[in-house]
Write a protein that holds these residues in place. Structure first.
Motif, short mmCIF file in Angstrom:
data_model
loop_
_atom_site.label_atom_id
_atom_site.label_comp_id
_atom_site.label_asym_id
_atom_site.label_seq_id
_atom_site.Cartn_x
_atom_site.Cartn_y
_atom_site.Cartn_z
N ILE A 103 24.68 -4.18 70.63
CA ILE A 103 24.54 -2.72 70.57
C ILE A 103 24.15 -2.28 69.16
N SER A 104 24.64 -2.98 68.14
CA SER A 104 24.29 -2.59 66.78
C SER A 104 22.80 -2.81 66.52
N GLY A 105 22.28 -3.95 66.93
CA GLY A 105 20.86 -4.25 66.72
C GLY A 105 19.97 -3.30 67.51
N LEU A 125 15.23 -9.90 67.62
CA LEU A 125 15.38 -11.33 67.94
C LEU A 125 16.83 -11.61 68.32
N GLU A 126 17.03 -12.24 69.44
CA GLU A 126 18.40 -12.45 69.95
C GLU A 126 18.51 -13.89 70.47
N ASN A 127 19.59 -14.56 70.07
CA ASN A 127 19.70 -15.97 70.45
C ASN A 127 20.18 -16.19 71.89
N HIS A 128 20.78 -15.17 72.52
CA HIS A 128 21.23 -15.36 73.90
C HIS A 128 20.08 -15.11 74.89
N ASP A 129 20.35 -15.46 76.16
CA ASP A 129 19.30 -15.27 77.17
C ASP A 129 19.28 -13.84 77.71
N GLY A 133 24.44 -8.45 73.49
CA GLY A 133 25.51 -9.12 72.72
C GLY A 133 26.78 -9.17 73.54
N HIS A 134 27.89 -8.71 72.95
CA HIS A 134 29.17 -8.73 73.67
C HIS A 134 29.15 -7.79 74.88
N ALA A 135 28.25 -6.83 74.87
CA ALA A 135 28.16 -5.90 76.01
C ALA A 135 27.35 -6.59 77.10
N CYS A 444 23.41 -9.34 63.24
CA CYS A 444 24.08 -10.50 63.84
C CYS A 444 25.48 -10.64 63.24
N TRP A 445 26.20 -11.65 63.68
CA TRP A 445 27.55 -11.87 63.16
C TRP A 445 27.47 -12.21 61.67
N HIS A 446 28.40 -11.67 60.90
CA HIS A 446 28.33 -11.87 59.45
C HIS A 446 28.46 -13.33 59.03
N ASN A 627 26.09 -4.55 62.36
CA ASN A 627 27.08 -5.24 63.21
C ASN A 627 28.47 -4.63 63.00
N SER A 628 29.31 -4.78 64.02
CA SER A 628 30.68 -4.24 63.91
C SER A 628 31.48 -4.99 62.84
N ASP A 629 31.03 -6.16 62.44
CA ASP A 629 31.68 -6.85 61.31
C ASP A 629 31.58 -6.03 60.03
N TYR A 635 34.68 -2.30 67.60
CA TYR A 635 34.39 -1.26 68.59
C TYR A 635 32.93 -0.85 68.55
N THR A 636 32.49 -0.32 69.70
CA THR A 636 31.09 0.07 69.85
C THR A 636 30.69 1.19 68.90
N ASP A 637 31.60 2.13 68.64
CA ASP A 637 31.24 3.22 67.71
C ASP A 637 30.94 2.64 66.33
C1 LIG Z 1 35.29 -9.71 75.07
C2 LIG Z 1 35.04 -8.46 74.25
C3 LIG Z 1 35.45 -7.22 74.72
C4 LIG Z 1 35.20 -6.08 73.98
N1 LIG Z 1 35.59 -4.85 74.48
C5 LIG Z 1 35.27 -3.73 73.80
C6 LIG Z 1 35.53 -2.44 74.35
O1 LIG Z 1 36.05 -2.30 75.46
N2 LIG Z 1 35.16 -1.35 73.65
C7 LIG Z 1 34.59 -1.44 72.43
O2 LIG Z 1 34.27 -0.40 71.82
N3 LIG Z 1 34.35 -2.65 71.86
C8 LIG Z 1 34.67 -3.78 72.52
N4 LIG Z 1 34.38 -5.01 71.98
C9 LIG Z 1 33.84 -5.10 70.62
C10 LIG Z 1 32.34 -5.34 70.59
O3 LIG Z 1 32.16 -6.40 69.73
C11 LIG Z 1 31.60 -4.09 70.08
O4 LIG Z 1 31.92 -2.95 70.82
C12 LIG Z 1 30.08 -4.18 70.13
O5 LIG Z 1 29.62 -4.52 71.41
C13 LIG Z 1 29.58 -5.12 69.06
O6 LIG Z 1 28.19 -4.99 68.96
P1 LIG Z 1 27.43 -5.70 67.78
O7 LIG Z 1 25.99 -5.49 68.02
O8 LIG Z 1 28.01 -5.28 66.49
O9 LIG Z 1 27.76 -7.26 67.93
P2 LIG Z 1 27.37 -8.29 69.07
O10 LIG Z 1 27.50 -7.67 70.39
O11 LIG Z 1 28.13 -9.53 68.80
O12 LIG Z 1 25.82 -8.55 68.82
C14 LIG Z 1 25.35 -9.37 67.78
C15 LIG Z 1 24.30 -10.26 68.35
O13 LIG Z 1 23.68 -11.04 67.30
C16 LIG Z 1 23.36 -12.28 67.86
N5 LIG Z 1 23.10 -13.30 66.85
C17 LIG Z 1 24.00 -13.97 66.10
N6 LIG Z 1 23.36 -14.86 65.32
C18 LIG Z 1 22.05 -14.76 65.59
C19 LIG Z 1 20.90 -15.44 65.12
N7 LIG Z 1 20.98 -16.38 64.17
N8 LIG Z 1 19.71 -15.11 65.65
C20 LIG Z 1 19.59 -14.14 66.60
N9 LIG Z 1 20.66 -13.47 67.07
C21 LIG Z 1 21.87 -13.77 66.57
C22 LIG Z 1 24.60 -12.59 68.68
O14 LIG Z 1 24.39 -13.62 69.59
C23 LIG Z 1 24.86 -11.26 69.34
O15 LIG Z 1 24.22 -11.16 70.58
C24 LIG Z 1 34.59 -6.18 72.71
C25 LIG Z 1 34.20 -7.44 72.23
C26 LIG Z 1 34.41 -8.56 73.00
C27 LIG Z 1 34.00 -9.91 72.46
#
Ligand SMILES: Cc1cc2nc3c(=O)[nH]c(=O)nc-3n(C[C@H](O)[C@H](O)[C@H](O)COP(=O)(O)OP(=O)(O)OC[C@H]3O[C@@H](n4cnc5c(N)ncnc54)[C@H](O)[C@@H]3O)c2cc1C
Length: 656
Positions: A103-105, A125-129, A133-135, A444-446, A627-629, A635-637
């Motif tokens: 969601i962050s990207g 660019l995303e490494n999963h299929d 991400g977590h969503a 991506c993840w920190h 990223n949420s990191d 959280y998504t916000d």
């Molecule tokens: C099981 C679970 C339940 C959750 N439930 C909630 C909830 O109910 N409500 C809420 O607000 N939050 C929830 N969260 C927190 C969730 O992490 C955030 O809400 C949000 O979805 C994070 O988005 P993000 O983009 O920061 O990270 P991510 O969703 O982790 O996205 C980062 C992406 O970067 C990709 N990436 C990493 N390395 C590379 C690379 N080298 N090359 C390319 N891509 C790469 C990863 O694979 C990933 O797809 C939950 C998390 C988990 C794990």
């Protein structure tokens, strides 16, 4: 486990997961294919995405599936570059490349286009299929009925109110959060007398028994104090397989109003509570039986991925867990409290759950970026819309999302302080390719960033590395019906001693053409949650050992645990796992929640000092970090807010 027991559990039954090896589609014929072809398949979609490419329908081991992490692990282990060969320059150039399609990207791509214009060229660019991400969206077919589950991010919710920025995006996408009550059939379970329950297992409590939960806060559903004179309370005390001493302690814990720290001010008491775990507070300060600790142990799993041995007592007070009534604590949050533990009435009202969780948010953002990829035009039709993955990465589109692409290097082309180009190298289908961009956002993840951006200063790398993610399993089990839940009177089950410590019937939400299960005879998706924590160790060590466990556990072992747990918990209500399970999807998240700071282990969080995520997220040359990191807040916000900040930093650069 014997073969006979396996058979009774239905391990050999031909459900959908049997068609998949660790989440990768393999027909019987494909097992005969040469290994290099198999490797290419597991590496992901090929140059031309086939028309039946549709990851949400895959079952078996999902989340961080096979094929998504191997390249990154090789890079981590220093074994990637020696075998990599020379990259192929695709010749593609973008205004922005985003690493990470969570969601962050996706939000970063959205904000960048809003400022730079709809013609701006963006590549994600995303490494999963799949994107999101977590969503993550999980789909099942039971008979002729399609069912949805959330493989990760469950809902729009946050302990603190959504910022104006995050709310703004939610509204722009058309999601009317206050309208949620009209989509939920709140009475489906309640009207049938189904209630939150606790499963006591024989390994932990001496016998297998399902008991009414008198204080559903254990399941994380309410923060209210339980009524200890209620019928539910009496039933619990009569039925729970606890010793008399433990029952007495339990009652005392809830009713006693003793000041365990006489003579100290409220702030001094909070400071003490911030530095002692809730488990130790229960045993060493209040003096309750260890059985009570076992009962509460898994309470914080859904929030922190660890048990009460690693959660500060001050945070437990914030969650209104028992034992603090006599301390006369000032209700304001204490120093070092986790944001999750600070109750906020406004935030609690802002809740919305799509049947596939926040995957619908990801799909709505993708629809706004690449309308052809997700048909339809409303928030309600997105729930059943079938994404066309062939449209995600088309040269004619200003925005492209390239899946199955692991970024292995991001480097400035020239001097970091005076350069207008970044080269991004990634591996897709076993091939190393490069693209160029004027800017790059690392969403991506920190923990990944120090491996892919060698030039980042050491201090920042150290801060990035400290963002150890919290490992989790989110399991969805498709059942033929939920009559066993009906017979036993349970809709959610807290199981502190079991493999999965939480088990819930799906939240009954119907949106657009999607209808939740209406009657116990209908199919349903059951959600189960596990955190592979290692009680007794500091939180970060628990996470790192749990992560290793998840990477090293086979789907078959998890499936056996699922079947056995369902048989033991719901068998008395008539559930037969061999007959009733129609599909299993285990979403494995070795890198799950963003790590949130903990006053037991993170001195800076309690005493003050430099906050690692603030150091970690500093922009570097033409790179910005999302990223949420980036705010250590799972959280998504946060994912949205950090994307917005990162885009703002990029736009300040010359020639952005
Ligand atoms: C099981 C679970 C339940 C959750 N439930 C909630 C909830 O109910 N409500 C809420 O607000 N939050 C929830 N969260 C927190 C969730 O992490 C955030 O809400 C949000 O979805 C994070 O988005 P993000 O983009 O920061 O990270 P991510 O969703 O982790 O996205 C980062 C992406 O970067 C990709 N990436 C990493 N390395 C590379 C690379 N080298 N090359 C390319 N891509 C790469 C990863 O694979 C990933 O797809 C939950 C998390 C988990 C794990």
């Amino acid at each position: 486990m014997s073969e006979k027991q396996d058979q009774e559990l239905g391990m050999c039954r031909d459900i959908t997961r049997r068609d998949f090896l660790n989440g990768v589609a393999l027909t019987t014929g494909s097992l005969l294919l040469p290994s290099h072809f198999l490797a290419a398949m597991t590496a992901g979609q090929d140059a031309k995405t086939p028309s039946d490419y549709y990851p949400p329908a895959l079952t078996g081991l999902r989340g961080s599936h096979v094929g998504s992490f191997e390249v990154m692990h090789k890079l981590r282990d220093g074994a990637f570059w020696e075998e990599a060969g020379k990259p192929t320059d695709t010749g593609e150039a973008y205004d922005l490349v985003v690493v990470g399609g969570g969601i962050s990207g996706l939000a970063a791509a959205h904000y960048f286009r809003k400022s730079a214009g709809s013609k701006a060229k963006v590549l994600v660019l995303e490494n999963h299929d799949d994107f999101g991400g977590h969503a993550k969206r999980n789909e099942f077919r039971i008979g002729n009925r399609g069912m949805l589950g959330f493989g990760g991010t469950f809902s729009i919710e946050s302990p603190a109110p959504y910022s104006a920025v995050a709310k703004g995006l939610i509204e722009e996408l058309g999601i009317d959060v206050p309208s949620f009550p009209k989509y939920i059939s709140a009475d489906i379970y309640r009207s049938r007398g189904l209630k939150p329950s606790i499963f006591f297992d024989k390994e932990t409590f001496g016998t297998d028994r399902l008991v009414l939960n008198p204080a559903p806060a254990w399941g994380g559903e309410t923060r209210d104090h339980p009524d200890t004179t209620s019928e539910a309370w009496k039933t619990f005390l009569a039925d729970a397989p606890l010793s008399d001493q433990a029952k007495h302690d339990f009652q005392r814990l809830h009713e006693e109003k003793k000041d365990y720290y006489p003579g100290l001010s409220s702030n001094e008491k909070k400071a003490k509570l911030a530095r002692i775990s809730y488990a130790k507070y229960l045993t060493d300060v209040i003096g309750v039986s260890p059985e009570i600790v076992k009962l509460y142990q898994a309470f914080p799993h859904p929030l922190f991925g660890v048990g009460i041995d690693a959660v500060p007592a001050q945070d437990a007070w914030g969650f209104k867990l028992p034992g603090f009534a006599g301390l006369n604590l000032d209700p304001t949050p204490g120093k070092g409290m986790n944001r999750d533990a600070i109750p906020n009435a406004e935030a609690e009202k802002y809740f919305f759950h799509f049947p596939d969780g926040n995957a619908s948010i990801a799909r709505l953002i993708v629809r706004s970026l690449i309308p052809e990829a997700i048909p339809g035009n409303s928030v309600t039709d997105v729930v059943t819309a079938k994404a066309d993955y062939r449209r995600l990465d088309e040269a004619s589109s200003p925005v492209r999302i390239r899946l199955n692409s692991t970024v292995v290097r991001v480097k400035h082309v020239g001097d970091v302080n005076n350069v207008h180009e970044v080269e991004i190298a990634y591996v897709k289908s076993g091939k190393l390719e490069t693209v160029k961009a004027a800017n790059c956002i690392l969403a991506c993840w920190h923990v990944v960033i120090p491996f892919i951006c060698e030039d980042i200063p050491d201090k920042q790398k150290e801060a990035l590395r400290s963002a150890q993610k919290v490992p989790l399993l989110y399991t969805n089990v498709a059942l033929r019906n939920w009559t066993a839940f009906q017979k036993l009177g349970a809709n959610s089950i807290y199981a502190p001693g079991c493999y999965h410590t939480g088990l819930n019937l799906d939240l009954p939400v119907s949106i657009g053409d999607y209808h939740c299960s209406q009657s116990p005879e209908d199919p349903v998706v059951v959600h189960m949650m596990k955190t592979p924590c290692k009680p007794g160790l500091p939180a970060r060590q628990q996470h790192s050992k749990g992560r290793a466990e998840l990477f090293n556990t086979k789907f078959e072992s998890i499936e056996r645990q699922i079947r056995e747990q369902l048989a033991r918990t719901l068998g008395p209500g008539g559930l037969d796992p061999a007959r009733d399970i129609e599909g299993i999807t285990v979403n494995r998240w070795p890198h799950g929640y963003a790590y949130e700071y903990n006053s037991l282990y993170d001195d800076f969080w309690f005493e003050g000092g430099e906050i690692p995520c603030e150091v970690a997220r500093k922009p570097f040359g033409r790179l910005a970090i999302a990223n949420s990191d980036a705010d250590a807040y799972a959280y998504t916000d946060c994912a949205i807010d950090q994307a917005y900040r990162a885009v703002g930093e990029i736009l300040k650069k010359p020639n952005a």
